[in-house]
Design a protein around this motif. Structure first.
Motif, short mmCIF file in Angstrom:
data_model
loop_
_atom_site.label_atom_id
_atom_site.label_comp_id
_atom_site.label_asym_id
_atom_site.label_seq_id
_atom_site.Cartn_x
_atom_site.Cartn_y
_atom_site.Cartn_z
N CYS A 27 0.88 -1.18 0.00
CA CYS A 27 0.00 0.00 0.00
C CYS A 27 0.91 1.23 0.00
N ARG A 52 3.69 -1.72 -7.44
CA ARG A 52 3.01 -0.53 -6.96
C ARG A 52 3.55 -0.17 -5.57
N LYS A 57 0.29 9.45 0.59
CA LYS A 57 -0.93 8.74 0.94
C LYS A 57 -2.05 9.67 1.34
N PRO A 58 -3.22 9.55 0.69
CA PRO A 58 -4.37 10.36 1.11
C PRO A 58 -5.00 9.71 2.34
N GLU A 90 0.75 6.60 -6.91
CA GLU A 90 -0.39 7.52 -6.98
C GLU A 90 0.09 8.97 -7.02
N TRP A 109 -1.08 6.59 -11.16
CA TRP A 109 -2.52 6.41 -11.01
C TRP A 109 -3.12 7.56 -10.22
N GLY A 111 -5.91 8.51 -7.54
CA GLY A 111 -6.62 7.83 -6.45
C GLY A 111 -8.10 8.19 -6.43
N ALA A 112 -8.86 7.37 -5.68
CA ALA A 112 -10.31 7.51 -5.65
C ALA A 112 -10.76 8.89 -5.14
N ARG A 113 -10.04 9.41 -4.14
CA ARG A 113 -10.44 10.70 -3.58
C ARG A 113 -10.19 11.81 -4.59
N LYS A 138 -8.61 5.56 -10.91
CA LYS A 138 -9.47 4.81 -9.99
C LYS A 138 -10.88 5.39 -10.03
N ARG A 168 -12.17 0.06 -7.83
CA ARG A 168 -11.76 -0.19 -6.44
C ARG A 168 -12.94 -0.15 -5.47
N ASP A 202 -9.32 -3.78 -8.36
CA ASP A 202 -8.52 -3.63 -7.14
C ASP A 202 -9.22 -4.35 -6.00
N HIS A 205 -8.75 -2.97 -2.11
CA HIS A 205 -9.52 -1.86 -1.55
C HIS A 205 -11.02 -2.14 -1.54
N GLU A 231 -2.56 -5.35 -3.20
CA GLU A 231 -1.54 -4.89 -2.25
C GLU A 231 -0.78 -6.07 -1.64
C1 PEP Z 1 -4.18 2.90 -2.56
O1 PEP Z 1 -4.15 2.38 -3.69
O2 PEP Z 1 -3.42 2.60 -1.63
C2 PEP Z 1 -5.25 3.88 -2.27
C3 PEP Z 1 -5.10 4.88 -1.42
O3 PEP Z 1 -6.35 3.59 -2.95
P1 PEP Z 1 -7.76 4.38 -3.17
O4 PEP Z 1 -7.44 5.64 -3.89
O5 PEP Z 1 -8.49 3.38 -4.04
O6 PEP Z 1 -8.40 4.54 -1.83
#
Ligand code: PEP
Ligand code: MN
Length: 368
Positions: A27, A52, A57-58, A90, A109, A111-113, A138, A168, A202, A205, A231
């Motif tokens: 992760c 990956r 990290k968000p 990411e 990539w 990310g989802a947020r 994502k 995801r 994914d 997640h 992951e």
């Molecule tokens: C990740 O891939 O570790 C991650 C933070 O994913 P997501 O954006 O899908 O929450």
């Protein structure tokens, strides 16, 4: 509605033969040793195409581990030099894009947020202008297909033709066995809206725990998705983020060995004939079902006229309860799930009410 993304086939930038694309790695990048040793174990399985690791990290709450930052890019570079694996991370800002590209990261990539925020996606897209790098987008945290397609369009609009989506899962208020609801229908809708776009699943997640990952990974293969991003950490029990959902490289290798990858089409003519015959039967039944629904609506309209002429409300709760109860019993006997039967009856009922509403609010011909 069809969308035309101007993209090149996955095979032209990452040829995995007839196997699905496999992206795996921790992760988060935590230490140089953790990144490099995980990469070696993954590469040794011979089943992984891309490493990956999250560098930035968000996190939902401040104060949690927010990623090791730029130094981690050097570790990815070393892992790549030593193992030959391509690398992916990411990016969420223009600065991340610049730094990742400068460090030679092969695939970025979103990310989802970030996907959920068009300002962020546009900032990333602007930083990618004129760059030839593969980008994976994502799905947004919320189940909104347009937002997902919109993000893909923004990145594609910046000239990125090596594009893929990552499914995801979606956050939901209701707590279920999954961390993020898969809502497969949204991935399928994306596939029909943009048939040329590869979709990578994914399961990490979606599941939020190791145990369910094989089930979701298999389902993704059965849905004809093009790859998996999973992951994997050298020692998940001490992972700094997402510890519960990471698997060791050895466990990943077993999981991949146990996947059945089926082909979307067969080249056996007898199979194709049988499939065509069964599909014809389905088409005929679908036509018959729709016609019967049409007939049912006509009766609902008549009831509407009758209620209007007698000044009675549209909705009579007791009648609706009776319909649901009787039909659910039948549905169960036919081995249809309660969930499906309830949703189907609700749709039918809503359409009936809409029709009756139309009728009740139109004056009878004689008075018009
Ligand atoms: C990740 O891939 O570790 C991650 C933070 O994913 P997501 O954006 O899908 O929450
Ligand atoms: Mn994660």
């Amino acid at each position: 509605m069809k969308h035309t993304l101007d993209i090149v086939p996955l095979k032209s930038w990452l040829d995995t033969g007839d196997k699905p694309l496999i992206i795996a790695g921790p992760c988060s990048a935590e230490t140089e040793e953790q990144v490099v040793s995980t990469a070696h174990l993954l590469a040794n399985t011979g089943k992984v195409n891309v490493l990956r690791a999250g560098i930035w990290k968000p996190r939902t709450r401040p104060g949690e581990f927010e990623g090791i930052g730029s130094i981690g890019l050097e570790w990815l570079k070393r892992a790549k030099e030593e193992t030959g694996l391509l690398t992916a991370t990411e990016v969420a800002t223009a600065k991340h894009v610049e730094e990742a590209l400068a460090a030679g990261v092969d695939i970025l990539w979103v990310g989802a947020r970030s996907t959920a925020n068009p300002f962020t996606v546009q900032e990333i897209a602007d930083a990618l202008q004129g760059v030839d790098v593969p980008v994976l987008v994502k799905n947004p945290v919320n189940p909104d297909l347009s937002l997902w397609i919109g993000a893909l369009e923004r990145i594609n609009g910046a000239g990125i033709k090596k594009l893929a989506a990552i499914h995801r899962g979606f956050s939901s208020f209701e707590k279920t066995a999954f961390r993020n609801e898969p809502m497969w229908d949204l991935a399928i809708q994306l596939k029909s809206a943009c048939p040329e776009l590869p979709i990578i699943n994914d399961p990490s997640h979606i599941c939020g725990n190791r145990e369910l990952i094989p089930y979701i990974a298999q389902k993704a293969m059965d849905m004809d998705l093009q790859g998996l991003i999973i992951e994997s950490h050298i020692d998940p029990s001490v992972a700094w983020t997402d510890a519960k959902q990471q698997v060791t490289p050895a466990a990943l290798s077993d999981l991949l060995d146990n996947l059945s990858v089926r082909r979307p089409e067969s080249n056996n003519p007898a199979f194709e004939d049988k499939l065509a015959e069964l599909r014809q039967q389905i088409d005929q039944l679908d036509d018959a079902i729709l016609k019967q629904i049409g007939d049912r609506m006509k009766i609902a309209e008549k009831i509407g006229e009758y209620k209007r002429d007698n000044n009675v409300t549209i909705l009579q709760v007791s009648r609706w309860d009776e319909i649901v109860e009787k039909r659910l019993q039948l549905a169960r006997a036919l081995t249809l799930s309660d969930d499906f039967a309830t949703k189907y009856l609700e749709l039918l009922h809503n359409e009936s009410i809409r029709k009756q509403n139309e009728v009740m609010n139109t004056k009878p011909v004689a008075e018009a």
